[in-house]
Design a protein around this motif. Sequence first.
Motif, PDB file in Angstrom:
ATOM      1  N   MET A  92      18.922  -8.024  45.283  1.00 56.52           N
ATOM      2  CA  MET A  92      20.171  -8.185  44.351  1.00 56.52           C
ATOM      3  C   MET A  92      21.405  -8.876  45.267  1.00 56.52           C
ATOM      4  SD  MET A  92      19.720  -4.530  42.335  1.00 56.52           S
ATOM      5  CE  MET A  92      21.465  -4.417  42.199  1.00 56.52           C
ATOM      6  N   LEU A  93      21.593  -8.310  46.358  1.00 52.80           N
ATOM      7  CA  LEU A  93      22.626  -8.763  47.281  1.00 52.80           C
ATOM      8  C   LEU A  93      22.310  -9.777  48.027  1.00 52.80           C
ATOM      9  CD1 LEU A  93      23.524  -5.009  48.419  1.00 52.80           C
ATOM     10  CD2 LEU A  93      24.980  -6.642  47.115  1.00 52.80           C
ATOM     11  N   ASP A  94      21.250 -10.568  47.721  1.00 56.26           N
ATOM     12  CA  ASP A  94      20.874 -11.774  48.508  1.00 56.26           C
ATOM     13  C   ASP A  94      20.963 -11.495  50.108  1.00 56.26           C
ATOM     14  OD1 ASP A  94      19.598 -14.344  48.070  1.00 56.26           O
ATOM     15  OD2 ASP A  94      21.753 -15.224  48.250  1.00 56.26           O
ATOM     16  N   CYS A  95      20.266 -10.417  50.315  1.00 55.32           N
ATOM     17  CA  CYS A  95      20.219  -9.901  51.878  1.00 55.32           C
ATOM     18  C   CYS A  95      18.767 -10.179  52.315  1.00 55.32           C
ATOM     19  CB  CYS A  95      20.820  -8.720  52.277  1.00 55.32           C
ATOM     20  SG  CYS A  95      22.672  -8.447  51.751  1.00 55.32           S
ATOM     21  N   ASP A  96      18.602 -10.114  53.600  1.00 58.91           N
ATOM     22  CA  ASP A  96      17.185  -9.790  54.119  1.00 58.91           C
ATOM     23  C   ASP A  96      16.848  -8.306  53.709  1.00 58.91           C
ATOM     24  OD1 ASP A  96      17.380 -12.332  55.372  1.00 58.91           O
ATOM     25  OD2 ASP A  96      18.153 -11.216  57.145  1.00 58.91           O
ATOM     26  N   GLU A  97      15.259  -8.674  53.476  1.00 57.74           N
ATOM     27  CA  GLU A  97      14.649  -7.359  52.972  1.00 57.74           C
ATOM     28  C   GLU A  97      14.844  -6.218  53.961  1.00 57.74           C
ATOM     29  OE1 GLU A  97      10.978  -8.006  50.855  1.00 57.74           O
ATOM     30  OE2 GLU A  97      11.881  -9.358  49.692  1.00 57.74           O
ATOM     31  N   ASP A  98      14.932  -6.833  55.096  1.00 55.40           N
ATOM     32  CA  ASP A  98      15.075  -5.786  56.203  1.00 55.40           C
ATOM     33  C   ASP A  98      16.307  -5.252  56.717  1.00 55.40           C
ATOM     34  OD1 ASP A  98      15.667  -8.076  57.454  1.00 55.40           O
ATOM     35  OD2 ASP A  98      14.350  -7.774  59.287  1.00 55.40           O
ATOM     36  N   SER A  99      17.332  -5.503  55.810  1.00 55.96           N
ATOM     37  CA  SER A  99      18.531  -5.351  56.082  1.00 55.96           C
ATOM     38  C   SER A  99      18.699  -3.711  55.908  1.00 55.96           C
ATOM     39  CB  SER A  99      19.593  -5.697  54.877  1.00 55.96           C
ATOM     40  OG  SER A  99      19.806  -7.184  54.832  1.00 55.96           O
ATOM     41  N   SER A 100      19.482  -2.986  56.879  1.00 57.55           N
ATOM     42  CA  SER A 100      19.739  -1.767  56.810  1.00 57.55           C
ATOM     43  C   SER A 100      20.418  -1.094  55.684  1.00 57.55           C
ATOM     44  CB  SER A 100      20.422  -1.232  58.217  1.00 57.55           C
ATOM     45  OG  SER A 100      21.753  -1.531  58.000  1.00 57.55           O
ATOM     46  N   VAL A 101      20.201   0.112  55.475  1.00 55.26           N
ATOM     47  CA  VAL A 101      20.714   1.014  54.152  1.00 55.26           C
ATOM     48  C   VAL A 101      22.269   0.679  54.531  1.00 55.26           C
ATOM     49  CG1 VAL A 101      21.143   3.093  53.296  1.00 55.26           C
ATOM     50  CG2 VAL A 101      18.807   2.326  53.747  1.00 55.26           C
ATOM     51  N   GLU A 102      23.032   1.039  55.663  1.00 52.11           N
ATOM     52  CA  GLU A 102      24.314   0.878  55.914  1.00 52.11           C
ATOM     53  C   GLU A 102      24.844  -0.370  55.425  1.00 52.11           C
ATOM     54  OE1 GLU A 102      21.845   2.168  58.078  1.00 52.11           O
ATOM     55  OE2 GLU A 102      22.621   4.228  57.767  1.00 52.11           O
ATOM     56  N   VAL A 103      24.171  -1.548  55.789  1.00 52.85           N
ATOM     57  CA  VAL A 103      24.547  -2.765  55.698  1.00 52.85           C
ATOM     58  C   VAL A 103      24.633  -3.016  53.888  1.00 52.85           C
ATOM     59  CG1 VAL A 103      24.037  -5.374  55.599  1.00 52.85           C
ATOM     60  CG2 VAL A 103      24.098  -3.903  57.755  1.00 52.85           C
ATOM     61  N   LEU A 104      23.566  -2.771  53.319  1.00 52.50           N
ATOM     62  CA  LEU A 104      23.400  -2.689  52.002  1.00 52.50           C
ATOM     63  C   LEU A 104      24.663  -1.880  51.329  1.00 52.50           C
ATOM     64  CD1 LEU A 104      19.693  -2.713  51.600  1.00 52.50           C
ATOM     65  CD2 LEU A 104      21.259  -4.632  51.465  1.00 52.50           C
ATOM     66  N   CYS A 105      24.790  -0.663  51.716  1.00 55.57           N
ATOM     67  CA  CYS A 105      25.850   0.077  51.252  1.00 55.57           C
ATOM     68  C   CYS A 105      27.256  -0.603  51.249  1.00 55.57           C
ATOM     69  CB  CYS A 105      25.830   1.600  51.697  1.00 55.57           C
ATOM     70  SG  CYS A 105      24.475   2.438  51.455  1.00 55.57           S
ATOM     71  N   GLU A 106      27.473  -1.104  52.589  1.00 48.89           N
ATOM     72  CA  GLU A 106      28.713  -1.527  52.619  1.00 48.89           C
ATOM     73  C   GLU A 106      29.119  -2.907  51.694  1.00 48.89           C
ATOM     74  OE1 GLU A 106      32.401  -2.962  53.874  1.00 48.89           O
ATOM     75  OE2 GLU A 106      31.480  -0.965  54.168  1.00 48.89           O
ATOM     76  N   LYS A 107      27.902  -3.652  51.670  1.00 50.22           N
ATOM     77  CA  LYS A 107      28.000  -4.718  50.726  1.00 50.22           C
ATOM     78  C   LYS A 107      28.269  -4.199  49.310  1.00 50.22           C
ATOM     79  CE  LYS A 107      25.676  -8.206  53.191  1.00 50.22           C
ATOM     80  NZ  LYS A 107      25.687  -9.497  53.034  1.00 50.22           N
ATOM     81  N   CYS A 108      27.687  -3.169  48.812  1.00 45.66           N
ATOM     82  CA  CYS A 108      27.586  -2.676  47.529  1.00 45.66           C
ATOM     83  C   CYS A 108      29.498  -2.189  47.235  1.00 45.66           C
ATOM     84  CB  CYS A 108      26.776  -1.654  47.128  1.00 45.66           C
ATOM     85  SG  CYS A 108      25.131  -1.994  47.030  1.00 45.66           S
TER      86      CYS A 108
END
Length: 176
Positions: A51-67
């Motif tokens: 959804m965020l157009d990130c690598d699938e192995d992005s950390s939960v922390e990185v994804l939370c920051e983007k959200c």
Amino acid sequence: SSAPQLLSSIVSQKMSRRRGASGPVFPSLPSGVQAGLKRLVSDNQTTVANMLDCDEDSSVEVLCEKCAGVMKQQQLSASSFLARFFDQAMLSAHSTLLGKSANGSPPVLAERIAGEWAKNKPIPQDTKNSSKDPGSSKRKADSSDAEDQGTKKAPKGSKPAQKTEAEEGEEGSTDD
């Protein structure tokens, strides 16, 4: 669907404008929202990364920051963010995890989830399998407690306190 495309375009717009950006946004969210979002993202890490157009192995922390960055940029509450970008299946599974009903449209589920996050109760921290089988036996045992704590309006026609006072009044006065 269009929500993931919209979310990834918001993230790329944000990144392209990010020259004088301040520090991380995620830590500025209320702690209950942080814990809930972290759990929701960890249970749906691959989907959220897409959804965020990130690598699938992005950390939960990185994804939370983007959200959190999207929430800040779009000026969205937790409820609005969830309703806008997460599908009904993900919201239903998370709502069940929180011991709440899995029924409702995405906006209804999002409001229910955000309400639970706002209470800042501990989010169950078990394995990722919980979203596949979110503790149905525990939910049945706790359902009456959870419903009593989470309801905003009493069932129609129920006035137990008044009835009890009336009964006590009748016992106290004898006409003999």
